[in-house]
Design an enzyme around this catalytic site. Structure first.
Site, PDB file in Angstrom:
ATOM      1  N   CYS A 141      -0.730  83.592   0.708  1.00 13.66           N
ATOM      2  CA  CYS A 141      -0.273  82.926  -0.521  1.00 13.66           C
ATOM      3  C   CYS A 141      -0.874  81.535  -0.719  1.00 13.66           C
ATOM      4  O   CYS A 141      -1.035  81.093  -1.842  1.00 13.66           O
ATOM      5  CB  CYS A 141       1.252  82.882  -0.596  1.00 13.66           C
ATOM      6  SG  CYS A 141       2.009  81.889   0.695  1.00 13.66           S
ATOM      7  N   CYS A 149       1.210  86.854  -2.049  1.00 16.33           N
ATOM      8  CA  CYS A 149       0.955  86.987  -0.606  1.00 16.33           C
ATOM      9  C   CYS A 149      -0.019  88.106  -0.284  1.00 16.33           C
ATOM     10  O   CYS A 149      -0.137  88.507   0.881  1.00 16.33           O
ATOM     11  CB  CYS A 149       2.268  87.237   0.130  1.00 16.33           C
ATOM     12  SG  CYS A 149       3.494  85.975  -0.180  1.00 16.33           S
ATOM     13  N   LYS A 214      12.534  88.072   6.844  1.00 18.16           N
ATOM     14  CA  LYS A 214      12.290  86.941   5.950  1.00 18.16           C
ATOM     15  C   LYS A 214      12.855  87.298   4.583  1.00 18.16           C
ATOM     16  O   LYS A 214      12.445  88.290   3.973  1.00 18.16           O
ATOM     17  CB  LYS A 214      10.792  86.670   5.853  1.00 18.16           C
ATOM     18  CG  LYS A 214      10.446  85.572   4.868  1.00 18.16           C
ATOM     19  CD  LYS A 214       8.972  85.240   4.902  1.00 18.16           C
ATOM     20  CE  LYS A 214       8.623  84.197   3.862  1.00 18.16           C
ATOM     21  NZ  LYS A 214       7.202  83.832   3.903  1.00 18.16           N
ATOM     22  N   ARG A 224       6.637  75.305  -1.480  1.00 17.39           N
ATOM     23  CA  ARG A 224       5.578  75.709  -2.413  1.00 17.39           C
ATOM     24  C   ARG A 224       4.928  74.492  -3.061  1.00 17.39           C
ATOM     25  O   ARG A 224       3.768  74.557  -3.470  1.00 17.39           O
ATOM     26  CB  ARG A 224       6.123  76.724  -3.410  1.00 17.39           C
ATOM     27  CG  ARG A 224       6.467  78.025  -2.674  1.00 17.39           C
ATOM     28  CD  ARG A 224       7.132  79.084  -3.514  1.00 17.39           C
ATOM     29  NE  ARG A 224       7.633  80.168  -2.649  1.00 17.39           N
ATOM     30  CZ  ARG A 224       8.374  81.176  -3.069  1.00 17.39           C
ATOM     31  NH1 ARG A 224       8.715  81.246  -4.344  1.00 17.39           N
ATOM     32  NH2 ARG A 224       8.774  82.094  -2.217  1.00 17.39           N
ATOM     33  N   GLU A 252      14.009  96.027  10.149  1.00 17.30           N
ATOM     34  CA  GLU A 252      12.738  95.286  10.101  1.00 17.30           C
ATOM     35  C   GLU A 252      12.385  94.719  11.476  1.00 17.30           C
ATOM     36  O   GLU A 252      11.235  94.775  11.913  1.00 17.30           O
ATOM     37  CB  GLU A 252      12.831  94.118   9.092  1.00 17.30           C
ATOM     38  CG  GLU A 252      12.662  94.530   7.643  1.00 17.30           C
ATOM     39  CD  GLU A 252      11.201  94.763   7.269  1.00 17.30           C
ATOM     40  OE1 GLU A 252      10.328  94.739   8.162  1.00 17.30           O
ATOM     41  OE2 GLU A 252      10.931  94.977   6.073  1.00 17.30           O
ATOM     42  N   LYS A 267      14.568  84.007   8.780  1.00 19.67           N
ATOM     43  CA  LYS A 267      14.243  82.907   7.880  1.00 19.67           C
ATOM     44  C   LYS A 267      14.818  83.163   6.507  1.00 19.67           C
ATOM     45  O   LYS A 267      14.637  84.281   6.006  1.00 19.67           O
ATOM     46  CB  LYS A 267      12.713  82.805   7.804  1.00 19.67           C
ATOM     47  CG  LYS A 267      12.190  81.781   6.849  1.00 19.67           C
ATOM     48  CD  LYS A 267      10.693  81.863   6.796  1.00 19.67           C
ATOM     49  CE  LYS A 267      10.214  80.945   5.698  1.00 19.67           C
ATOM     50  NZ  LYS A 267       8.881  81.231   5.287  1.00 19.67           N
ATOM     51  N   SER A 293      12.120  74.540   4.141  1.00 19.66           N
ATOM     52  CA  SER A 293      11.912  73.348   3.324  1.00 19.66           C
ATOM     53  C   SER A 293      13.126  72.962   2.479  1.00 19.66           C
ATOM     54  O   SER A 293      13.490  71.787   2.412  1.00 19.66           O
ATOM     55  CB  SER A 293      10.691  73.557   2.430  1.00 19.66           C
ATOM     56  OG  SER A 293      10.862  74.709   1.618  1.00 19.66           O
ATOM     57  N   TYR A 332      11.331  70.881  10.066  1.00 11.54           N
ATOM     58  CA  TYR A 332      10.644  69.633   9.689  1.00 11.54           C
ATOM     59  C   TYR A 332      11.322  68.442  10.356  1.00 11.54           C
ATOM     60  O   TYR A 332      10.784  67.340  10.364  1.00 11.54           O
ATOM     61  CB  TYR A 332      10.631  69.498   8.156  1.00 11.54           C
ATOM     62  CG  TYR A 332       9.974  70.720   7.520  1.00 11.54           C
ATOM     63  CD1 TYR A 332       8.590  70.846   7.492  1.00 11.54           C
ATOM     64  CD2 TYR A 332      10.740  71.782   7.030  1.00 11.54           C
ATOM     65  CE1 TYR A 332       7.985  71.987   6.977  1.00 11.54           C
ATOM     66  CE2 TYR A 332      10.144  72.928   6.514  1.00 11.54           C
ATOM     67  CZ  TYR A 332       8.763  73.015   6.497  1.00 11.54           C
ATOM     68  OH  TYR A 332       8.175  74.162   6.002  1.00 11.54           O
TER      69      TYR A 332
HETATM   70  C1  PBG Z   1       4.384  82.022   3.398  1.00  7.79           C
HETATM   71  C2  PBG Z   1       5.453  81.117   3.904  1.00  7.79           C
HETATM   72  C3  PBG Z   1       6.447  80.503   3.147  1.00  7.79           C
HETATM   73  C4  PBG Z   1       7.175  79.724   4.044  1.00  7.79           C
HETATM   74  C5  PBG Z   1       6.624  79.894   5.309  1.00  7.79           C
HETATM   75  N1  PBG Z   1       5.557  80.772   5.184  1.00  7.79           N
HETATM   76  C6  PBG Z   1       6.699  80.492   1.697  1.00  7.79           C
HETATM   77  C7  PBG Z   1       7.061  81.699   0.960  1.00  7.79           C
HETATM   78  O1  PBG Z   1       7.290  82.763   1.511  1.00  7.79           O
HETATM   79  O2  PBG Z   1       7.076  81.584  -0.263  1.00  7.79           O
HETATM   80  C8  PBG Z   1       8.351  78.875   3.673  1.00  7.79           C
HETATM   81  C9  PBG Z   1       8.679  77.799   4.637  1.00  7.79           C
HETATM   82  C10 PBG Z   1       9.609  76.779   4.094  1.00  7.79           C
HETATM   83  O3  PBG Z   1      10.187  76.908   3.004  1.00  7.79           O
HETATM   84  O4  PBG Z   1       9.780  75.767   4.781  1.00  7.79           O
HETATM   85  N2  PBG Z   1       3.120  81.614   3.816  1.00  7.79           N
END
Ligand code: PBG
Length: 341
Positions: A141, A149, A214, A224, A252, A267, A293, A332
């Site tokens: 992505c 993705c 996830k 993003r 999964e 996640k 995030s 973070y």
């Molecule tokens: C995809 C990826 C994402 C995150 C980690 N790997 C974003 C998504 O799936 O849109 C999110 C991590 C975060 O929000 O801290 N490469």
């Protein structure tokens, strides 16, 4: 209710040595002092469980703060080395790298460019920060012009063609020296495909941490911004999981373990503590949780308004993730947490 006669009986029993006591229980005894509280503490965080995500961009001397994630920066390779070395010196054992390429295309070919930011950062970190664990996020992505993705055919992500690109990307991270590759795309079959390609390429010791469960979450919003990876249209519901499901998460995880995952991840973290607990209890594999995030951003935002005590809210959050069963916490806040411990 305590009646007169039961009070009388209690007094009577209490006065005869050896008889069972019916005294009030006093759990507060174990909360009286810092020393006694720490003696009976059930959940402990330790620095070696944290992984620190970093965003790698091109150039030199670049350190650009992410608007929606105060304290998080897009860093050029030289700055990544500085940041990771400082984190390692404080006790953070590992980093997780995301890339910000200058150019994107529809098939995300920048994801396996040996000179791209992530691959360059892996080599630099392996050279300059001995002992640091280097984990790489494997997804397209950040590299596709449309922000999805995978490879699109008629606005749908083509699973198997995408897996081919993920394999190329994982191989290039391993060739650069990554200790662990972490596929985050949620395509079917990618863990098995990556494992066999790594083995055939001689990278039998490169581990896989799969983003196994996830969820399609609102809490990735700030990421993003950081990774410039918002989809140009549509969303990620065709591959990321429905937040309502937990049995599916177990399926999964089971598939990824069968396909060769060494570490499995759930996640986001805070809104999926039950999933972390079930995954750890049912499979017993090293289990990671990603404090994402949006989870970070909401604590930061409230703290900046003076609405929360940030250090306490941070530790309470990270402790909850650990208490649920996570062995590894990706956050973070890794440097702040390790400093506080
Ligand atoms: C995809 C990826 C994402 C995150 C980690 N790997 C974003 C998504 O799936 O849109 C999110 C991590 C975060 O929000 O801290 N490469």
């Amino acid at each position: 209710m305590t009646t007169k006669s039961s009070l009388h009986e209690t007094r009577h029993e209490a006065s005869s040595p050896g008889a069972p006591l019916d005294l009030p229980r006093r759990p507060r005894r174990l909360r009286r002092s810092p020393a006694i509280r720490s003696l009976v503490r059930e959940t402990r965080l330790s620095p070696d469980m944290f992984i620190y995500p970093l965003f790698v961009c091109t150039g030199e001397g670049q350190r650009r703060e992410v608007r929606s994630m105060p304290g998080v920066f897009q860093l050029s390779v030289d700055e990544v080395v500085r940041e990771a070395a400082a984190a390692k010196a404080e006790g953070v054992p590992g980093v997780l790298l995301f890339g910000l390429p200058d150019e994107k295309d529809p098939i995300g070919s920048g994801a396996y460019d040996p000179e791209a930011p992530v691959q360059s950062a892996v080599r630099a970190l392996k050279r300059e920060v001995p002992g640091l664990l280097v984990v790489t996020d494997v997804c397209l992505c950040e590299y596709t012009s449309h922000g999805h993705c995978g490879i699109l055919v008629d606005e749908e992500i083509e699973n198997d063609a995408t897996v081919g690109q993920l394999v190329r990307s994982a191989l290039s991270h391993a060739a650069a020296g990554a200790d662990i590759v972490a596929p985050s795309d949620m395509m079917d079959g990618r863990v098995g495909a990556i494992r066999s390609a790594l083995d055939q390429g001689g990278f039998t010791q490169t581990a896989i941490m799969s983003y196994a469960a996830k969820y399609c979450s609102a809490f990735y919003g700030p990421f993003r911004d950081a990774a410039d990876s918002a989809p140009a249209f549509g969303d990620r519901r065709s591959h990321q999981m429905d937040p309502c499901n937990v049995e599916e998460a177990l399926r999964e995880v089971e598939l990824d373990i069968e396909e060769g995952a060494d570490i499995v991840m759930v996640k986001p973290a805070m809104t999926y503590l039950d999933v972390i607990a079930r995954v750890k209890a049912e499979f017993g594999l090293p289990t990671a949780a990603y404090h994402v995030s949006g989870e970070y951003a909401m604590l930061k935002a409230a703290a900046r308004n003076g609405w929360l005590d940030e250090p306490r809210a941070m530790m309470e959050t990270l402790t909850a993730i650990r208490r649920a069963g996570a062995d590894i916490i990706i956050t973070y806040y890794a440097r702040d947490a390790v400093r506080a411990l």
